[in-house]
Design an enzyme around this catalytic site. Structure first.
Site, PDB file in Angstrom:
ATOM      1  N   LYS A  44      35.820  42.924  38.055  1.00 27.90           N
ATOM      2  CA  LYS A  44      35.464  41.688  38.752  1.00 27.90           C
ATOM      3  C   LYS A  44      35.067  41.984  40.213  1.00 27.90           C
ATOM      4  O   LYS A  44      35.104  43.121  40.642  1.00 27.90           O
ATOM      5  CB  LYS A  44      36.608  40.680  38.669  1.00 27.90           C
ATOM      6  CG  LYS A  44      37.131  40.450  37.227  1.00 27.90           C
ATOM      7  CD  LYS A  44      36.167  39.664  36.357  1.00 27.90           C
ATOM      8  CE  LYS A  44      36.424  39.734  34.873  1.00 27.90           C
ATOM      9  NZ  LYS A  44      37.550  39.012  34.356  1.00 27.90           N
TER      10      LYS A  44
HETATM   11  C1  LIG Z   1      38.394  38.571  33.150  1.00 25.05           C
HETATM   12  C2  LIG Z   1      38.446  37.212  32.583  1.00 25.05           C
HETATM   13  C3  LIG Z   1      39.643  36.578  32.249  1.00 25.05           C
HETATM   14  C4  LIG Z   1      40.979  37.269  32.240  1.00 25.05           C
HETATM   15  O1  LIG Z   1      41.324  37.863  33.401  1.00 25.05           O
HETATM   16  P1  LIG Z   1      42.441  39.038  33.398  1.00 25.05           P
HETATM   17  O2  LIG Z   1      42.666  39.257  34.844  1.00 25.05           O
HETATM   18  O3  LIG Z   1      41.825  40.212  32.707  1.00 25.05           O
HETATM   19  O4  LIG Z   1      43.627  38.523  32.690  1.00 25.05           O
HETATM   20  C5  LIG Z   1      39.598  35.258  31.829  1.00 25.05           C
HETATM   21  N1  LIG Z   1      38.436  34.593  31.700  1.00 25.05           N
HETATM   22  C6  LIG Z   1      37.270  35.186  31.980  1.00 25.05           C
HETATM   23  C7  LIG Z   1      36.006  34.399  31.828  1.00 25.05           C
HETATM   24  C8  LIG Z   1      37.226  36.520  32.408  1.00 25.05           C
HETATM   25  O5  LIG Z   1      36.056  37.110  32.641  1.00 25.05           O
END
Ligand SMILES: *Cc1c(COP(=O)(O)O)cnc(C)c1O
Length: 403
Positions: free
Chosen positions: A202
């Site tokens: 991210k």
């Molecule tokens: C990455 C992501 C998540 C989950 O996040 P984590 O930190 O990996 O638990 C949830 N929703 C979306 C759309 C994502 O891209």
């Protein structure tokens, strides 16, 4: 596009030389010496968790995003769970959400023993289609969970109107969209609660981590309790005030984010603006290059939207190609592009098929997109040469398979 290869160039999958020597991943973190030092300092301090870095990160994050409250948690998934809880979702309730997402978006509804109800997406952005959402609302609906797919804000004007008309809580899964702007305002202060993830792919990473932002003090308080076993005060508050007494007022979890992670988050936040600018530049270069490739449908940006570009998902115009997505995907991998597919629609997963009896075909726009989607590498540390390589490899492969 100086590097346009000829049709005759042999694909790597057919034994030719790959465009790249080494694999370019679709996403990757970048950490510098300042990031590392900020973590080392915490490791030498008194507080590894529940210390001063937590509030510092939350305050800076809230200010950056433009919202009143930010509550850190241990992952984006924990953030979704906390938001689903704070929205009051419980057994018998429904939440309308999109199938074009990572399964965690819908799973958080199940954690609350409520039912996720999917609505199909709009063909341009692959975000929730408000008209389809309206048709899925019942007397049991309590929340809408929108996703800013690939970093393009959801249709928050329409979704907000639906939520207000029907008294629903609007949760925005902005795990793709930290820094995205919706008519000039950053996402994070628009929905009732907005959820972010700090996973390494991210925009900002703390290893694992997440955040919920909100303008409502009551929701923020519930979120803080939920991440800490449902206890009504935090250890540092008690230590500061010399008290031992505490009360558990709701059933929460240990979803706390450590000071180690928060220190990294604070340091990463300083680079967010320039990282976003870099992603936007890469997206612009891709979009401009792909105008020359009729078989590529580049991501659409609606008026008034400034996406954050977590992903750059192209869709293949299969009508113009002599191969299907799997073969093209493999050919791009052979050229050493770490392409990916976002997402297998949630209702395709065996768990959802078994629990809810989905057969496939219920959400035709999402299903059609799924047959065509390929996510190209997109991360702020990509070099100009990396970007050129992606364009060259996509051109090479699609020119080969064009009819
Ligand atoms: C990455 C992501 C998540 C989950 O996040 P984590 O930190 O990996 O638990 C949830 N929703 C979306 C759309 C994502 O891209």
């Amino acid at each position: 596009m100086s590097a346009t290869p000829t049709r005759l160039e042999t694909l790597a999958i057919k034994g030719g030389p790959p465009v790249r020597e080494a694999l370019l991943p679709y996403g990757r973190q970048s950490l510098d010496e300042e990031d590392i030092q900020s973590v080392v300092e915490v490791l030498k301090s008194d507080w590894l968790t529940t210390g001063p870095k937590v509030a510092e990160f939350e305050e800076q994050f809230a200010e950056w995003v433009g919202t009143k409250h930010a509550v850190s948690v241990s992952s984006g998934t924990a953030a979704l769970h906390a938001a689903a809880f704070a929205a009051g979702l419980k057994s018998g309730d429904e939440a309308v959400t999109t199938p074009m997402t990572f399964c965690a978006t819908a799973n958080c509804v199940l954690y609350q023993d409520a039912t996720p109800v999917f609505a199909d997406v709009s063909a341009d952005t692959l975000n929730l289609d408000p008209d389809k959402v309206r048709r899925k609302i019942s007397s049991r609906t309590k929340a809408l969970i929108a996703v800013d797919y690939s970093g393009h804000p959801a249709d928050l004007v329409e979704l907000r109107a639906i939520a207000e008309r029907d008294g629903l809580v609007l949760i925005e899964d902005a795990c793709h969209a930290l820094g995205a702007e919706h008519f000039g305002k950053k996402v994070g202060g628009i929905a009732d609660m907005t959820v972010f993830s700090f996973h390494p792919v991210k925009h900002l990473t703390t290893g694992e981590g997440g955040m919920v932002t909100t303008d409502e003090a009551k929701l923020a308080e519930t979120l803080r309790q939920f991440r800490n076993h449902g206890i009504s005060s935090e250890a540092r508050q008690r230590q500061a005030s010399g008290q031992w007494f505490y009360e558990m007022v709701l059933l929460g979890f240990n979803y706390r984010l450590t000071d180690i992670a928060c220190a990294l988050g604070i340091s990463q936040l300083r680079k967010l603006e320039s990282n976003l600018a870099r992603r936007r530049m890469i997206a612009a270069q891709y979009t401009s290059a792909f105008r020359e490739l009729p078989a590529v449908m580049a991501p659409v940006v609606r008026d008034g939207m400034n996406p954050a570009w977590h992903l750059y998902p192209i869709r293949l115009r299969l009508e113009l190609l002599s191969a299907r997505r799997p073969e093209i995907f493999q050919a791009l991998r052979a050229e050493n592009l770490g392409v990916n597919v976002h997402y297998v629609p949630v209702h395709h997963h065996p768990y959802y098929r078994e629990q809810f009896g989905y057969q496939g075909g219920e959400y035709p726009v999402a299903d059609d997109a799924y047959e065509r989607l390929i996510s190209l590498p997109m991360f702020h540390a990509m070099t100009d040469q990396d970007v050129k390589d992606v364009i060259a490899a996509v051109s090479k492969v699609l020119n080969f398979f064009s009819r």
